[in-house]
Design an enzyme around this catalytic site. Structure first.
Site, mmCIF file in Angstrom:
data_model
loop_
_atom_site.group_PDB
_atom_site.id
_atom_site.type_symbol
_atom_site.label_atom_id
_atom_site.label_comp_id
_atom_site.label_asym_id
_atom_site.label_seq_id
_atom_site.Cartn_x
_atom_site.Cartn_y
_atom_site.Cartn_z
ATOM 1 N N LYS A 95 0.570 -1.171 0.170
ATOM 2 C CA LYS A 95 -0.056 0.274 0.122
ATOM 3 C C LYS A 95 1.006 0.796 -0.258
ATOM 4 O O LYS A 95 0.323 2.404 -0.777
ATOM 5 C CB LYS A 95 -1.416 -0.342 1.263
ATOM 6 C CG LYS A 95 -2.254 -1.077 1.230
ATOM 7 C CD LYS A 95 -2.992 -0.914 2.138
ATOM 8 C CE LYS A 95 -3.909 -1.954 2.094
ATOM 9 N NZ LYS A 95 -4.776 -2.719 3.355
ATOM 10 N N GLN A 139 -4.367 -1.374 9.884
ATOM 11 C CA GLN A 139 -5.042 -2.340 9.007
ATOM 12 C C GLN A 139 -5.510 -3.390 9.645
ATOM 13 O O GLN A 139 -4.916 -3.359 11.131
ATOM 14 C CB GLN A 139 -3.566 -2.926 8.974
ATOM 15 C CG GLN A 139 -3.045 -4.087 7.819
ATOM 16 C CD GLN A 139 -3.545 -3.842 6.461
ATOM 17 O OE1 GLN A 139 -3.931 -3.258 5.879
ATOM 18 N NE2 GLN A 139 -4.249 -5.484 6.102
ATOM 19 N N ASP A 193 -11.139 3.346 3.875
ATOM 20 C CA ASP A 193 -11.974 1.837 4.328
ATOM 21 C C ASP A 193 -13.320 0.696 4.095
ATOM 22 O O ASP A 193 -14.022 0.710 3.419
ATOM 23 C CB ASP A 193 -11.348 1.240 5.221
ATOM 24 C CG ASP A 193 -9.972 -0.191 4.987
ATOM 25 O OD1 ASP A 193 -10.237 -0.482 4.096
ATOM 26 O OD2 ASP A 193 -9.369 0.005 5.905
#
Ligand code: NAD
Length: 296
Positions: free
Chosen positions: A54, A98, A121
């Site tokens: 990422k 995460q 997200d």
């Protein structure tokens, strides 16, 4: 094999290219650099790989990438304090924590402490509600990537019968909402569905997000249907570790009209959509027009 292969790797490169152009324009025209902060707690090896790639791709499209790697034993209070700091940092437009988090941390509490406008997200309860009511939101990256590939392949999805296998909060449910938003007739199948082969057999679009290697055989698939395989499963075959999806590629590609491979299908689209969400969040934060084609 008769199915057309939907090349997620090439499509993701195109999306990253579009993101890069918007980033360059934001810098040149407004002096703004979109920033993405990724927070990783602990040493989970798969998470470390995701976070590394990422960061690399964020830099490649010209955005600012910030990584916060915290110790496995980090307290909830310290993690929430870091998120608050990032919420208040005007140079950060996207925040990603995460998952999974270590067991002593409350994932819902942590995710819901992110400013919803920076929740790239799309897991914050506000974004879930906005998506469910058809309002502008941050959309979860994996289903957004699936939607982009489906729109690219079909143009309009209106009136199509879609079956989503799996009802998770990160893939199955938001995928179903997005397909509904594009006027599909949507069925969500799951582990308690009575006659899965019959349900799948009705679908013009099948999205498999189960986490069971090669579970969907070709005989379940309606001839000409489009199959989107979200699954990423590591199996051992002929003494080697291999990545396979939730559908049996060999038999499904013989009947489907189009299919995404694993690897090289949905996977690369997920990070591309994370970058797309960050540039969208940056435009919204600055009252600028959103890039077209990069949101739902
Ligand atoms: P999950 O475990 O949270 O959910 C799986 C769902 O499958 C559940 O809702 C369950 O009801 C359903 N299910 C389980 N067994 C079933 C059965 N026999 N028949 C029908 N339904 C069944 O998983 P998830 O997080 O949604 O992920 C699903 C898969 O997608 C995994 O392989 C994961 O690795 C992969 N994934 C890929 C990406 C990507 O970027 N490509 C992103 C997220 C998840």
């Amino acid at each position: 094999m008769s199915a057309q292969i939907i090349d997620g790797k090439a499509f993701a490169a195109k999306v990253r290219g579009q993101v890069g152009e918007h980033v360059a324009a934001l810098k040149a025209d407004h002096g703004i650099t979109p920033g993405l902060a990724v927070v990783l707690v602990g040493e989970d090896p798969a998470s470390q790989v995701y976070v590394r790639s990422k960061g690399k791709m964020t830099n490649e499209v010209g955005m600012k990438s910030v990584e916060h790697k915290l110790d496995e034993a980090t307290s909830e209070a310290d993690l929430l304090a870091l998120i608050e700091q990032l919420n208040n940092d005007a140079t950060i437009h996207g925040i990603l924590v995460q998952l999974p988090l270590p067991k002593h941390l409350d994932e819902d509490l942590v995710i819901n402490s992110i400013n919803p406008a920076k929740d790239v997200d799309g897991f914050h309860i506000s974004n879930v509600g906005l998506l469910g009511t058809g309002q502008k939101s941050m959309v979860p990256c994996t289903p957004l990537g699936c939607l982009m590939m489906l729109r690219d392949h079909h143009g309009s999805l209106s009136g199509m019968d879609a079956v989503v296998i799996g009802r998770s909060n990160i893939v199955g449910k938001p995928m179903a909402q997005l397909l509904l938003g594009d006027s599909c007739t949507v069925t969500i199948a799951h582990s308690r569905t009575k006659d899965l082969p019959e349900v799948v057999g009705r679908a013009d679009i099948v999205v498999a997000a189960v986490g069971r290697p090669e579970m969907v055989p070709g005989e379940w698939i309606k001839k000409g249907a489009t199959v989107i395989d979200v699954g990423i499963n590591r199996i051992e075959r002929d003494g080697k570790i291999k990545l396979v999806g939730d559908v049996d590629f060999a038999s499904c590609s013989a009947v489907a009209g189009a299919i995404t491979p694993v690897p090289g299908g949905v996977g690369p689209m997920t990070i591309a959509c994370l970058l797309a969400n960050t540039v969208t969040a940056c435009c919204r934060a600055n009252g600028l027009a959103e890039p077209e084609g990069l949101t739902a």
